[in-house]
Motif scaffolding. Structure first.
Motif, short mmCIF file in Angstrom:
data_model
loop_
_atom_site.label_atom_id
_atom_site.label_comp_id
_atom_site.label_asym_id
_atom_site.label_seq_id
_atom_site.Cartn_x
_atom_site.Cartn_y
_atom_site.Cartn_z
N GLY A 1 36.16 44.27 28.20
CA GLY A 1 35.14 43.63 29.02
C GLY A 1 35.68 42.79 30.15
N VAL A 2 34.94 41.72 30.44
CA VAL A 2 35.28 40.88 31.58
C VAL A 2 36.57 40.09 31.34
CG1 VAL A 2 33.94 38.89 30.79
CG2 VAL A 2 34.28 39.25 33.23
N ARG A 3 36.93 39.87 30.07
CA ARG A 3 38.19 39.17 29.80
C ARG A 3 39.39 40.01 30.21
NH1 ARG A 3 38.33 37.46 23.73
NH2 ARG A 3 37.60 39.63 23.53
N GLY A 4 39.32 41.31 29.95
CA GLY A 4 40.40 42.18 30.41
C GLY A 4 40.48 42.25 31.92
N ALA A 5 39.30 42.27 32.57
CA ALA A 5 39.30 42.30 34.04
C ALA A 5 39.90 41.02 34.61
CB ALA A 5 37.88 42.50 34.55
N ALA A 6 39.55 39.88 34.03
CA ALA A 6 40.10 38.61 34.52
C ALA A 6 41.61 38.54 34.27
CB ALA A 6 39.40 37.45 33.83
N ALA A 7 42.05 39.02 33.11
CA ALA A 7 43.49 39.03 32.84
C ALA A 7 44.23 39.96 33.80
CB ALA A 7 43.74 39.47 31.39
N ALA A 8 43.61 41.09 34.14
CA ALA A 8 44.24 42.01 35.08
C ALA A 8 44.37 41.39 36.46
CB ALA A 8 43.44 43.31 35.16
N VAL A 9 43.35 40.68 36.91
CA VAL A 9 43.41 40.01 38.21
C VAL A 9 44.50 38.95 38.22
CG1 VAL A 9 42.13 38.54 39.82
CG2 VAL A 9 41.00 40.49 38.75
N ALA A 10 44.55 38.14 37.17
CA ALA A 10 45.58 37.09 37.10
C ALA A 10 46.98 37.69 37.06
CB ALA A 10 45.33 36.22 35.86
N ALA A 11 47.17 38.77 36.30
CA ALA A 11 48.49 39.40 36.22
C ALA A 11 48.89 39.99 37.57
CB ALA A 11 48.48 40.49 35.15
N ALA A 12 47.95 40.63 38.25
CA ALA A 12 48.27 41.24 39.55
C ALA A 12 48.64 40.17 40.58
CB ALA A 12 47.09 42.06 40.04
#
Length: 596
Positions: free
Chosen positions: A499-510
């Motif tokens: 969900g949105v937690r994975g999307a937020a983690a992906a943005v932070a990692a990128a």
């Protein structure tokens, strides 16, 4: 503080788009509003960012330079304001009234395939008021920037977006998407009110007599008040001149009119990319124009931050050219181009790496669905390919108009880019849809940037093109390395969490990977975008050893007048040159030997 306010304005613009997406989604109603949104987009480019600033900042810089030299009895800055501001307000009021009357024809020309043109007409009439408010806001901002005052101009987009968001939240339930158009009118008024106090303080302070100018004298008293330092700035800004002006004054007036025409036509031509997008997008299914708008607004945030540097230094370049310091202006422009390119490519790398996750975090709620997220993310990645071109166009065009001289080369370069956008967009919209429109936009603006870079020289600040091109190539290579590494990390982080937690983690990692890899890739290339080590200042003199007292135990004897050196020294002290006396040969003594 200026950077913080500019970033806050950009973030509030993003919050404005989030509010619009949450309340109204991406459908026929938002498409109708975004057609009307073309008016404030055009007005902001012509009256705040490019047109007004490129004309008035050099004009105010000339007036300030004349006031500093004390060449006129009257204050040239106040003379410029008196001559130009009333004409500008009257002209903008007339254009705004004409737009209200011609709104149906304008909507039909911009988007002939729009499902609900009546809603677009209502929104266009509400947004037409921004022509006057944006013009006054741009005038105040240009005057303040020329005075090296950047705090108040940096607040305008904060006030503007707060007005739009508040109006949508208050009136959105009753007025629908028309509340966003009403928010544009209210936000434009707040932009003017945010700058008026600072401008009033500057103009009131400029009327006080200084040591250079002395007390103010009435115009026409023989001290240059009628044709002094303020008149040249007034004519450059499009104002009139005193009666009885000669051929030289008419030439300056014509040059000022040509400058205004070249700047305005360039701004119209550059903003025509939006017209092409709206026109081509109106033939696609409902929501296509909204997807283009959301993707463009998010993708352009790095460009806004990168051009903030050029906006701040533009008055510095204009003042340097007005004072004849061309080398100082060249170094400043080259440094700005390098830093702006590094900032925008840093942001573009992050956007390409995590576009789907970024759109998911920002917009996917309320009326904005997962299908809208996928469509917007695809367009955003294509838009990011043209961010460097947009930044270079915004930075390079300032070098052409910073000296206050008319030039038509930027218009020709931008016209070539617009022609490429129109042709490629018409060919690509059928097979590729909104992504084809975005690709045409990126190609056209990149072509215009290359032409502007190649045309620098006598027409603008004479920068070293090969050096700048080499630095841009280094930043492109580093951005490519950072994008690849961040893309892998974003996919891994998105798959690890739902969900949105994975999307937020992906943005932070990128973002983290790009921030680390980008400078590391620049370091072996020795790019100028990296911060330089300051030069080591010379140390203090060695004072540990104190010289001893002079030797006075042996008194100097009388000068040896028989010495050739003393003879020469005495002759020089007498102020004349005397031939050195011949040397007396020494007597030859022979050694006596005994005869045997």
């Amino acid at each position: 503080m200026t950077g913080v306010l500019t970033a806050a304005g950009a973030l509030l613009g993003l919050l404005r788009d989030q509010t619009l997406a949450h309340l109204f989604g991406a459908d026929r109603d938002t498409d109708a509003f975004l057609v009307a949104w073309t008016v404030p987009e055009f007005a902001s480019t012509l009256l705040i960012e490019d047109g007004m600033a490129l004309v008035l900042v050099p004009a105010f810089s000339v007036a300030l330079a004349r006031r500093a030299r004390g060449t006129s009895g009257t204050d040239p800055v106040r003379a410029l304001v008196r001559a130009s501001l009333p004409r500008l307000g009257l002209a903008l009021s007339g254009v705004a009234l004409l737009l209200v009357v011609m709104a149906p024809a304008l909507v039909g020309a911009l988007a002939p395939g729009l499902p609900d043109p009546e809603l677009a007409v209502d929104c266009t009439r509400l947004t037409a008021t921004c022509l006057l408010s944006f013009g006054l806001a741009g005038y105040c901002g240009a005057a303040l920037r020329a005075h090296r005052s950047f705090l108040a101009p940096a607040t305008i987009y904060v006030a503007y977006n707060v007005g739009i968001i508040t109006t949508m939240l208050v009136l959105g339930g009753r007025w629908g998407v028309r509340s966003a158009a009403a928010g544009v009118a209210i936000g434009g008024l707040l932009m003017v009110l945010a700058q008026l106090p600072a401008l009033w303080v500057r103009l009131r302070g400029s009327a006080r007599p200084t040591a250079a100018t002395g007390p103010p004298r009435p115009e026409g008293d023989g001290s240059g008040g009628g044709s002094g330092g303020g008149d040249r700035a007034v004519r450059l800004a499009g104002g009139g001149s005193a009666a009885g002006a000669g051929a030289g004054d008419r030439a300056v007036r014509l040059a000022g009119g040509a400058l205004i025409a070249s700047v305005l036509l360039f701004g119209v031509c550059r903003q025509s990319q939006v017209l092409i997008e709206r026109f081509l997008g109106s033939s696609l299914p409902a929501g296509a124009i909204s997807h283009l708008n959301y993707a463009q607004k998010v993708a352009q945030m790095p460009m806004v931050l990168s051009l903030m540097l050029c906006t701040v230094t533009f008055p510095v370049v204009a003042r340097a050219l007005a004072e004849g310091h061309t080398e100082k202006a060249r170094r400043r422009v080259e440094r700005d181009l390098t830093l702006a390119a590094a900032v925008v490519l840093l942001g573009a790398a992050a956007i390409v790496a995590c576009a789907p996750q970024l759109v998911h975090v920002l917009f996917q709620r309320g009326a904005f669905t997962a299908a809208d997220t996928a469509a917007t993310a695809g367009v955003m990645r294509v838009y990011a390919l043209g961010l460097l071109g947009h930044t270079l166009v915004g930075a390079l065009v300032r070098t052409y108009f910073s000296a206050g001289r008319p030039t038509w080369y930027p218009l020709a370069a931008m016209s070539a880019g617009i022609a490429a956008t129109a042709v490629l967009g018409a060919l690509a919209v059928g097979p590729f849809g909104v992504r084809g429109i975005a690709a045409a936009n990126a190609t056209g603006i990149t072509l215009a940037a290359v032409l502007l870079l190649c045309g620098t020289g006598p027409r603008s600040v004479p920068i070293h093109r090969r050096r700048v091109a080499a630095e841009l190539t280094k930043t492109l290579v580093a951005a490519g390395c950072a994008t690849g590494a961040a893309l892998l990390c974003a996919r891994w982080a998105d798959a690890a969490l739902p969900g949105v937690r994975g999307a937020a983690a992906a943005v932070a990692a990128a973002v983290l990977v790009v921030a680390v890899v980008f400078p590391l890739a620049l370091w072996p290339l020795r790019a100028d975008a990296l911060p330089r080590r300051p030069a080591r200042a010379p140390g203090p003199p060695d004072v540990t050893r104190v010289p001893g007292p002079p030797d006075v135990t042996r008194a100097p004897g009388p000068p040896d007048v028989t010495s050739p050196r003393s003879w020469t020294d005495r002759a020089r002290e007498g102020g004349r040159r005397t031939a050195r006396p011949p040397r007396t040969p020494r007597p030859v003594t022979r050694k006596r030997t005994d005869a045997r």
